[in-house]
Design a protein around this motif. Structure first.
Motif, short mmCIF file in Angstrom:
data_model
loop_
_atom_site.label_atom_id
_atom_site.label_comp_id
_atom_site.label_asym_id
_atom_site.label_seq_id
_atom_site.Cartn_x
_atom_site.Cartn_y
_atom_site.Cartn_z
N GLU A 52 -11.67 -3.12 -15.71
CA GLU A 52 -12.19 -2.53 -14.47
C GLU A 52 -11.52 -1.20 -14.14
N GLU A 53 -10.19 -1.13 -14.32
CA GLU A 53 -9.44 0.04 -13.90
C GLU A 53 -9.40 1.17 -14.93
N LEU A 54 -9.37 0.80 -16.23
CA LEU A 54 -9.08 1.80 -17.26
C LEU A 54 -10.13 1.88 -18.37
N SER A 55 -11.20 1.12 -18.25
CA SER A 55 -12.34 1.20 -19.19
C SER A 55 -12.01 0.81 -20.63
N VAL A 56 -10.93 0.05 -20.83
CA VAL A 56 -10.59 -0.41 -22.18
C VAL A 56 -10.55 -1.93 -22.21
N ARG A 57 -10.62 -2.48 -23.42
CA ARG A 57 -10.61 -3.93 -23.59
C ARG A 57 -9.29 -4.36 -24.22
N ILE A 58 -8.53 -5.16 -23.48
CA ILE A 58 -7.29 -5.75 -24.00
C ILE A 58 -7.65 -6.70 -25.14
N ARG A 59 -6.89 -6.64 -26.22
CA ARG A 59 -7.09 -7.59 -27.33
C ARG A 59 -6.30 -8.86 -26.99
N PRO A 60 -7.00 -9.94 -26.62
CA PRO A 60 -6.33 -11.16 -26.11
C PRO A 60 -5.25 -11.69 -27.03
N GLU A 61 -5.44 -11.60 -28.34
CA GLU A 61 -4.46 -12.15 -29.28
C GLU A 61 -3.14 -11.37 -29.29
N THR A 62 -3.12 -10.19 -28.65
CA THR A 62 -1.89 -9.38 -28.64
C THR A 62 -1.10 -9.52 -27.34
N ILE A 63 -1.60 -10.28 -26.37
CA ILE A 63 -0.93 -10.42 -25.07
C ILE A 63 0.39 -11.17 -25.24
N ARG A 64 1.47 -10.56 -24.75
CA ARG A 64 2.81 -11.17 -24.80
C ARG A 64 3.48 -11.03 -23.43
N PRO A 65 4.12 -12.10 -22.93
CA PRO A 65 4.82 -11.97 -21.64
C PRO A 65 6.02 -11.04 -21.77
N PHE A 66 6.23 -10.22 -20.74
CA PHE A 66 7.37 -9.31 -20.70
C PHE A 66 8.40 -9.75 -19.66
N GLY A 67 7.91 -10.32 -18.57
CA GLY A 67 8.83 -10.77 -17.53
C GLY A 67 8.14 -10.79 -16.18
N THR A 68 8.79 -11.43 -15.21
CA THR A 68 8.27 -11.49 -13.84
C THR A 68 9.30 -10.84 -12.94
N PHE A 69 8.83 -9.97 -12.06
CA PHE A 69 9.71 -9.16 -11.21
C PHE A 69 9.24 -9.27 -9.77
N GLU A 70 10.19 -9.19 -8.82
CA GLU A 70 9.87 -9.36 -7.41
C GLU A 70 10.61 -8.32 -6.59
N ALA A 71 9.91 -7.73 -5.59
CA ALA A 71 10.52 -6.76 -4.69
C ALA A 71 9.66 -6.63 -3.44
N ARG A 96 -9.69 5.59 -19.66
CA ARG A 96 -10.33 6.47 -18.67
C ARG A 96 -10.22 5.80 -17.31
N PRO A 97 -9.81 6.55 -16.28
CA PRO A 97 -9.74 5.94 -14.95
C PRO A 97 -11.13 5.49 -14.49
N ALA A 98 -11.19 4.33 -13.84
CA ALA A 98 -12.45 3.79 -13.33
C ALA A 98 -12.17 3.06 -12.02
N SER A 99 -13.21 2.62 -11.36
CA SER A 99 -13.10 1.86 -10.12
C SER A 99 -12.28 2.66 -9.11
N GLU A 100 -11.19 2.06 -8.56
CA GLU A 100 -10.40 2.76 -7.53
C GLU A 100 -9.35 3.70 -8.12
N ILE A 101 -9.24 3.74 -9.45
CA ILE A 101 -8.21 4.55 -10.10
C ILE A 101 -8.67 6.01 -10.20
N GLU A 102 -7.84 6.90 -9.68
CA GLU A 102 -8.16 8.33 -9.74
C GLU A 102 -7.52 9.00 -10.94
N GLU A 103 -6.34 8.52 -11.33
CA GLU A 103 -5.58 9.20 -12.38
C GLU A 103 -4.76 8.21 -13.18
N VAL A 104 -4.67 8.44 -14.49
CA VAL A 104 -3.69 7.74 -15.31
C VAL A 104 -2.63 8.76 -15.72
#
Length: 133
Positions: A52-71, A96-104
């Motif tokens: 939705e935001e960046l017009s690209v498709r994440i490759r599901p098999e490459t998803i790896r957890p990095f960590g959870t952060f709170e602030a 490419r920026p899409a939806s509410e995203i103006e800039e990457v």
């Protein structure tokens, strides 16, 4: 009682630079991602939000957890926290920026003051790991 905004985020680094996104009419950069929809897994939310935001498709098999952060949540009243579950992943397509995203933008550690509080914690970790210029 503390309110918590639960989000997922994509950590994508190229040559020491971290992909960031800025929404329309905002001056702060965020890590691409967003909130899960009811019943949605983290992976499904990541796929949907990034497309939705960046017009690209994440490759599901490459998803790896990095960590959870709170602030403290950026722009919210004191006591409202954001909890961000971060993942790395590869993608297909052209960013490419899409939806509410103006800039990457490709951010380095010198951009730390231009990102939200939770992102600053992530910047510190990436910098400590020698992943962020």
């Amino acid at each position: 009682m503390t309110a918590i905004i639960d989000k997922i985020a994509w950590i994508y680094i190229v040559e020491g630079r971290l992909l960031g996104a800025r929404s329309k009419a905002k001056d702060t950069y965020y890590l691409p991602g967003g909130k899960r929809e009811p019943g949605e897994t983290d992976a499904a939310a990541l796929l949907r939000e990034i497309e939705e935001e960046l017009s690209v498709r994440i490759r599901p098999e490459t998803i790896r957890p990095f960590g959870t952060f709170e602030a403290q949540a950026h722009g919210k009243t004191d006591g409202v926290l954001v909890r961000m579950s971060c993942y790395t992943a590869e993608f297909e397509g052209e960013l490419r920026p899409a939806s509410e995203i103006e800039e990457v933008a490709w951010l380095t550690y010198s951009d730390r003051e231009r990102v939200s509080e939770v992102s600053q914690i992530i910047f510190d970790k990436l910098h400590d790991m020698k992943l962020l210029l």
